[in-house]
Enzyme design. Structure first.
Site: not given
Lengths: 286, 286, 286, 286, 286, 286
Positions: F99, F134, F166, F196, F217
């Site tokens: 598994r 992510k 960012k 960004e 972005d």
């Protein structure tokens, strides 16, 4: 002394993780996986060797099949220019392990080399050079091993394997007599009791209290010599071991030794040993 | 730079385990549990302070309620005789943490103190003193923090956070040009590429290959000055950062700085910094 | 002796993981989260108390706000029917910690209770009952703490904190004399040297070799008494500590004590102590 | 049942660390590294063997090349005087592992030996002797393995692999009926539901609630027999499994078995099993 | 189901270490330590909420004083545009924890959202949607918690807490009958036995062997309906629980439910759930 | 990229512990230890292979002697029905590892398969498909390796190996200019600085501030194309690398690529990749 294998591999894994992190991005992008190399360790100054087994463990952690071929033995004094060891294997592994191996080897040989200078300086006396707990946090085992390789001896490995009643203890307990008495009652029956003293009065108290070992702290050689005589002249002091510490340098250590103590302990041999210079050059092999 | 709290407490726990093991048998037998003490850290020589937060974490690990009251700030230059910090709490805790706290503090202040000497020596030039990966295994974070406190800057923290193509890489890859090209293709697009060169020919190759940073290794100050001029005179070299390393000592570092490099990296500030002398005296309090 | 807090919480976490695994599926499905309970520990037989602090740590690991209110002190002899302690908190936490808390408490009180019987049996003599390294793997600290609570004393905590030359060592080293000599040369200067002997001849050898402590193994009380006399009559034996081990039971321990030894060591007080009976009943509270 | 290899080596490493700490200072100073020995395990009383694989893992952890040659099989009943196993290797390794190996082996064989007595006592009935969660913290896997070697069976391994609604749960949930209903709704569909009952009324409730297994707690054999009859006479009770616990001793276990239950669970076989006596003698070999 | 607190904090620490490594170099250089911020989680699509407690634990690991204020409850279906939660604290902490918190929250809500779709689809039948062991390695606890939040139920948590005899077992054991018999003899008496069958013949064997639960694998809804009827018409099959698995999609799950099974298990709800879209915006606050 | 061996074996051990817990109770009771099997991995859909080495490590952790024989290479696109690999060994080991091996393999191949679709879609442009942070917590290394196998490239591995300023950073720092300036002063000299931007004005600021890389972005392809032209027409923008992110799907990724950016980053290729379908069938062998 054997460096415990499980301990060694465990700390080396963490040292490698510290240095390599998520991977050696230079080597991964620049050197092909299939390239093999021969790495050579060269002494770039005179030194006492210590730590080749540890360096080998670094590479073996990265690739279990790698073994160092050493050309010198642990504790051997060597001259600048000497090839210390050689290792063949994937170039990427040699590059990934190089820095950690060198950092350990240069420090351990540094400690051994400095210790040897102290040991040589007291030659001809009965004094042994011993280390302290003033080691680099995390490296105590390696530091103490290096001291042995330099010809020194080891004092306590930690707070749990020996009783040493120092100035702070005496102040807090309310005197040498009460401190020694409590230690005798409470500690295991395989432990000797060492007491730190800073002057003649404390020395007398320590003898009276039945100390097994007395640490003569922060005295000059003349004071030490006087203290030694005082203890040896005392009937109860004949079997007491005497240790000197504090203010001791490579320049004056011989004087301390000639003052008649059994042990001279030095923090400097571990906490202030400069790294020795060792290079590691890699050549491509077929 | 903040020392990561989880990291710090984790390594300190292992350092304390190394030193205390199964327990502080002297204190347990000699000092009553109920006794409280005030411990004071004193500078016994001139130094740059670094590591008080780390020393505090040592005691807080043993007893979460203990906090150091510091009388100096991190990075502050202090004179011998200065009281650095004070901590009140159970005497047994002060005694159990003393050695590990001092070992860390004396080393970190040692690194900061030595770094500061290099930084002071290059004052008036544009050169920054930077560290290397030649740190004590297990203590890299603390060593690099201490370098900052001494006024230096940090180079790579590990093999995974910067690309530095050194002599061994060049030999194994088959040349500077091919090495830089591969790095450009394979490495992440946020990384600059640094190349180590040892002579004029390699310097030209590195410029042609498009290196972002060039490490001038093992040259004397005159050679460095010549190399700097060569790069700056080259159209493609105007934005290249230049770093010098090798053979650099406290005595000659100013000469290197005046030769015009942007960075001077030194392994000695971490691998060979002697510990500074700090004492910790405990007095009984109600 | 203090049980080290970091050690304690670390092992308890692993004990809880062993028992709870992925969660207490009975309680999670049967008892609502909001239900609070009062749990009470009752002695169901006469016993010496040990381990309440450990039981508290079990519950505190599950919920840091829970604290046991103890009605007895560590080492206190109590009668069957006595309420030992009480704890209020979420019922789910009490149920999750119950078994581990009881398993530890029943064992530790079991060791303390059995030790106390030996200690009571030798009352009136100078002999101390001491433990051995025959403890439950993983529980040595707790076993040795329980021995103290029962009025006994602790022998070595491990192979690293005391020198005890046993039959196997003597056989492998080639005799008592050589073994003691090597130990004297190699071991730290704070360690005494204990030698195990099984007969008169070995006893003589141990005295001659300068043993600090002699372990008289597998002798009957008469032989022990004879050995004690032999040592005390010997000028070099006056300060030697004497320990008896082997064949000792609760029935005959007094005889051994009256034979004049300083210490009687027993493996049975740790390796074969039956658990005492303690119940934990939970009532719902508002 | 197989003892999980990774688990086994992990706990043994921690057991060895507990016993050896920083190193076996006696052996290191007294026995030369090059000396080889043959160690033999001898039964010093009648016993059921269990744990030889575990003892082997102790030595293999210290030196991966060492293997025990066993002369008996796990679960075999042997007489006093039987040589159980033999191991050849460096004497220092045999000495370092001796105590941990014996501590585990003597305990595991102790549990197996006591379990076997219970199992023999119920022979001729359909009752199985099963263990409980009253095991030594940290040793549950080994305790439960030893129970199997003694011919017993295993009950739950932890709170997460079976549903057992006990008196405390019933009190907190507000009755057997509601407790069983909630368990049926919330627990995974592969779990049976066991309910502890202490009297006839609760027994009826448990049957009505649809319990799959009923634990008859703290009843005497006559009460048990009556309860068994009551359940079997009830149409819904025919497939219910019945377990007895509480007040059971080696003396009365046969009576409980003859009362007709399917399982008899005993905490004593794990929490109060005395260690059996096994010796380990080392002889020098070439 | 409660997510075990110790487990949760332990895995989150490793997730943070994975993402943050040696430190957030952007924030450390760009944002002053003293700046505080308010972070807001916004749903950018319709979803079922799951994991807010986990997200809170991420920030609390970095700074124990931070707490999320949630505006929705776990398992609540919310519309795009909904503010889910808010957290105030040092901006550097919000930035350091943002990615790990979002990665967990978006996945857990993703699993809950997909599960809810399956659960809604079978509404009006007696079938429960259950998960499988086809979870993301390392995240099983969180995946299974999210399934509960979506209205599903949990199957086995691992190989150790339920007996499920699958095709591979049957092939290796030599048939259903022998496999079930062995399981009955060897497994603990609190476990039911589930058998996977793929056709009518195996179904008959499973009923005859006394399976407690039968898994109907890889059948279409018509076959399932037929199998359900066959089992229910069989006297021994009345109490057997029936589960369907394989080939099940969101489109056809209702058909499977109407075929009369008790449970429908789906790997897709965990192994292929897309992350839902959640944003985290930070504004500076005083 | 090589998956670090020590890391891999460490996480696999924890994944196996999660799935197996105290043991595979089905297999242990149903399949005899001596039975050997051959397990075969079959592709049940078209896919790009990734993770066979990881699957092998799963089995090797359970039994160091097991090795997978692979019939495909990492990164190879295969058709449904292809036998991917084969492994022979004890059936109990194959069942215990099945598994975890499949869960990892199906996910990694899932990520590689989805990535390959994006990469194929942008073929003919200069754009590289890159991943993000992510990823699934705990699986970042494996996710990023799978992205490479699918033909993508890797962005930052964590917050410590690249500077990306960012929107949240800009808001908190007080503008792009100040943020870039601080980063330049504080960060290591081997790091490029990425900023960004969300609109033309910010784009101009980023160019003026001297950004090395600009992240465009949440723009549509037309806006991206305009931004690319704006940068390239600016003298200082010629060497700036451009990256697009946000709103990108498999359907529109080609448009983004044709707009002229150097990199297109996608969270979906890791956070929302569905598992591919792979079966593992075990047959008994002699």
């Amino acid at each position: 002394m054997q460096i415990d294998r499980n301990f060694l591999y465990s700390v080396i894994a963490s040292f490698l993780e510290e240095d390599i992190g998520r991977g050696d991005i230079t080597t991964q992008s620049v050197v092909f996986d299939a390239v093999n190399g021969r790495g050579r360790f060269w002494a770039k100054q005179d030194m006492v060797v210590a730590g080749l087994e540890v360096a080998e463990a670094v590479f073996a952690t990265l690739d279990p099949e790698l073994e160092i071929e050493a050309f010198v033995y642990e504790g051997e004094p060597v001259k600048a220019g000497k090839e210390l060891a050689r290792i063949d294997g994937p170039a990427a592994v040699l590059l990934a392990g190089e820095r950690v191996a060198l950092n350990l080897l240069q420090r351990m040989a540094g400690v051994a080399t400095l210790t040897r200078k102290y040991v040589d300086a007291v030659q001809g006396t009965k004094a042994h050079v011993v280390d302290t707990r003033k080691t680099i946090p995390g490296l105590r085992m390696l530091d103490k091993y290096a001291v042995l390789m330099g010809g020194g001896r080891n004092h306590r490995f930690g707070l749990d394997d020996g009783i040493l009643i120092k100035d702070n203890h005496i102040a807090l307990a309310g005197g040498i007599d009460v401190a020694v008495r409590r230690a005798r009652e409470q500690a295991g029956h395989l432990h000797k009791i060492e007491v730190e003293v800073g002057n003649q009065e404390q020395l007398q108290e320590a003898i009276d209290a039945g100390a097994d070992v007395i640490l003569l702290d922060n005295m000059n050689p003349a004071q030490i010599a006087e203290a030694v005589k005082f203890v040896r002249d005392n009937e109860r002091g004949r079997n007491i071991l005497l240790e000197a510490s504090g203010r001791i340098t490579l320049e004056n250590v011989a004087e301390y030794a000639h003052a008649g103590v059994d042990f001279i302990s030095s923090g400097a041999i571990t906490h202030s040993a400069p790294a020795v210079d060792i290079s590691f050059k890699i050549a491509r092999i077929a």
